[in-house]
Enzyme design. Structure first.
Site, mmCIF file in Angstrom:
data_model
loop_
_atom_site.group_PDB
_atom_site.id
_atom_site.type_symbol
_atom_site.label_atom_id
_atom_site.label_comp_id
_atom_site.label_asym_id
_atom_site.label_seq_id
_atom_site.Cartn_x
_atom_site.Cartn_y
_atom_site.Cartn_z
ATOM 1 C CB SER A 100 42.018 57.026 20.025
ATOM 2 O OG SER A 100 42.881 57.760 20.852
ATOM 3 C CE1 TYR A 155 44.227 53.222 18.790
ATOM 4 C CE2 TYR A 155 45.153 54.720 19.752
ATOM 5 C CZ TYR A 155 44.186 53.507 19.454
ATOM 6 O OH TYR A 155 43.241 53.401 20.632
HETATM 7 P P1 NDP Z 1 41.816 46.263 26.333
HETATM 8 O O1 NDP Z 1 43.258 45.379 25.784
HETATM 9 O O2 NDP Z 1 41.333 46.406 27.294
HETATM 10 O O3 NDP Z 1 39.800 45.472 25.435
HETATM 11 C C1 NDP Z 1 40.225 45.509 23.632
HETATM 12 C C2 NDP Z 1 39.093 44.717 23.117
HETATM 13 O O4 NDP Z 1 39.029 44.545 21.917
HETATM 14 C C3 NDP Z 1 38.680 43.420 23.851
HETATM 15 O O5 NDP Z 1 37.525 42.603 24.812
HETATM 16 C C4 NDP Z 1 39.824 42.649 22.872
HETATM 17 O O6 NDP Z 1 38.958 41.086 23.366
HETATM 18 C C5 NDP Z 1 38.975 42.884 22.055
HETATM 19 N N1 NDP Z 1 39.448 42.403 20.355
HETATM 20 C C6 NDP Z 1 40.774 42.753 19.904
HETATM 21 N N2 NDP Z 1 40.782 42.234 18.677
HETATM 22 C C7 NDP Z 1 40.185 41.688 18.811
HETATM 23 C C8 NDP Z 1 39.314 41.063 17.449
HETATM 24 N N3 NDP Z 1 40.048 40.377 16.447
HETATM 25 N N4 NDP Z 1 38.297 40.121 17.415
HETATM 26 C C9 NDP Z 1 37.611 40.473 18.016
HETATM 27 N N5 NDP Z 1 37.603 40.961 19.648
HETATM 28 C C10 NDP Z 1 38.718 41.426 19.382
HETATM 29 O O7 NDP Z 1 41.392 47.802 25.076
HETATM 30 P P2 NDP Z 1 40.429 49.284 25.645
HETATM 31 O O8 NDP Z 1 39.559 48.177 26.636
HETATM 32 O O9 NDP Z 1 41.490 49.762 26.533
HETATM 33 O O10 NDP Z 1 40.350 49.382 24.757
HETATM 34 C C11 NDP Z 1 38.851 49.669 23.623
HETATM 35 C C12 NDP Z 1 38.540 49.965 22.565
HETATM 36 O O11 NDP Z 1 39.367 51.341 23.362
HETATM 37 C C13 NDP Z 1 39.842 49.897 21.555
HETATM 38 O O12 NDP Z 1 38.787 50.625 20.298
HETATM 39 C C14 NDP Z 1 41.356 51.428 21.993
HETATM 40 O O13 NDP Z 1 41.556 51.934 21.122
HETATM 41 C C15 NDP Z 1 40.420 52.193 22.736
HETATM 42 N N6 NDP Z 1 41.591 53.448 23.277
HETATM 43 C C16 NDP Z 1 41.509 52.729 24.359
HETATM 44 C C17 NDP Z 1 42.609 54.012 25.141
HETATM 45 C C18 NDP Z 1 43.113 53.031 26.058
HETATM 46 O O14 NDP Z 1 44.457 54.339 27.002
HETATM 47 N N7 NDP Z 1 43.221 51.470 26.713
HETATM 48 C C19 NDP Z 1 43.035 54.934 25.010
HETATM 49 C C20 NDP Z 1 41.728 55.440 23.195
HETATM 50 C C21 NDP Z 1 40.944 54.498 23.002
HETATM 51 P P3 NDP Z 1 39.705 39.916 23.169
HETATM 52 O O15 NDP Z 1 41.371 39.537 23.133
HETATM 53 O O16 NDP Z 1 39.076 38.901 24.247
HETATM 54 O O17 NDP Z 1 38.981 39.138 21.512
#
Ligand code: NDP
Length: 244
Positions: free
Chosen positions: A141, A154
């Protein structure tokens, strides 16, 4: 790297950026192992990938547990016989000022963003080292490069991810493996749902789409092995802030 028939593991594939990366890689012919906790969303994605003519296996589980990372690895090797790409994408981090940050939220953030990445990489690495080829893509990020209010946990997790990445790059320097970091700015995903973070309403209309980040990941992956790409920062030019 030509992605056709390559085998890729994507964590956090049930929504947002992980889902978009999965669809983009499947569109280029990659075979996928998708993992997250929500079974219905993962199965829908696997079905959609099948309609693209590609093959995806699903592992339902909490990626903060070593057992899940081992099952994901075994699934890739049993189903497809290789691990060519690992995308460490899973994460969750509710925004909170430090004075309100409970130990529970600290643990959830560090475990989902940082421990998950360590567990999944440790599990997949032996097979990738045996192959002497493969790419690891860390979805970090801009909070892995800059500090932001309400993001102490974070930022600690994502800066930790960068330290891990640079140390692992030294460990694999004489192998055929490569490791890259993609640092997205704000992206319109479920991440921003149910948050009263004032930043979210300010940047909502200026966010990138998950597909923008997926294209950056594909670009990194298709570069030749002799081109070293350590970090890519992907931001929206329309953002009102330099670092978002
Ligand atoms: P989402 O909330 O859409 O996706 C997050 C994903 O992580 C989901 O598929 C969720 O799956 C999974 N996840 C979270 N915790 C767990 C766990 N304990 N076990 C298994 N799976 C887990 O968010 P984003 O797509 O936005 O985020 C994805 C990545 O991108 C993250 O690392 C975030 O830090 C990074 N990011 C996002 C930004 C943004 O503005 N959106 C900006 C910069 C970086 P489920 O709930 O089904 O388990």
């Amino acid at each position: 790297m030509d992605l056709k028939n390559r085998v890729a593991i994507i964590t956090g594939a049930s929504s947002g950026i992980g889902r978009a990366i999965a669809l983009a890689m499947a569109g280029d012919g990659a075979r996928l192992v998708l993992t997250a906790r929500r079974a219905d969303k993962l199965q829908d994605l696997a079905d959609e990938i099948a309609t693209l003519g590609s093959d995806a296996r699903v592992v339902i589980g909490d990626i903060t547990l070593a057992e899940t990372a081992e099952i994901v690895t075994e699934t890739a090797l049993r189903a497809f016989g290789a691990i060519d790409v690992l995308v460490n994408n899973a994460g969750y981090a509710p925004p909170m000022m430090l004075v309100d940050l409970t130990e529970d939220i600290w643990d959830v953030t560090l475990n989902s963003c940082l421990k998950s990445m360590y567990l999944m990489t440790r599990a997949a690495l032996p097979a990738m080292l045996r192959q002497d080829s493969g790419r690891i893509v860390q979805i970090s990020s801009v909070a892995g490069k800059h500090g932001y209010a309400t993001r102490t946990a974070y930022c600690a997790a994502k800066w930790g991810m960068q330290g891990f990445t640079e140390a692992l790059r030294e460990e694999i320097t004489d192998t055929g493996l490569r490791i890259h970091t993609v640092h997205p700015g704000s992206v319109a995903t479920e991440w921003w749902d149910n948050t009263d973070d004032p930043q979210s309403t300010q940047v909502l209309e200026r966010m990138m789409d998950p597909e923008d980040i997926a294209q950056a990941v594909i670009w990194v992956l298709i570069q030749p092995d002799n081109v070293q790409i350590d970090e890519v920062v992907v931001k929206n030019y329309r953002s009102p802030w330099t670092n978002v």
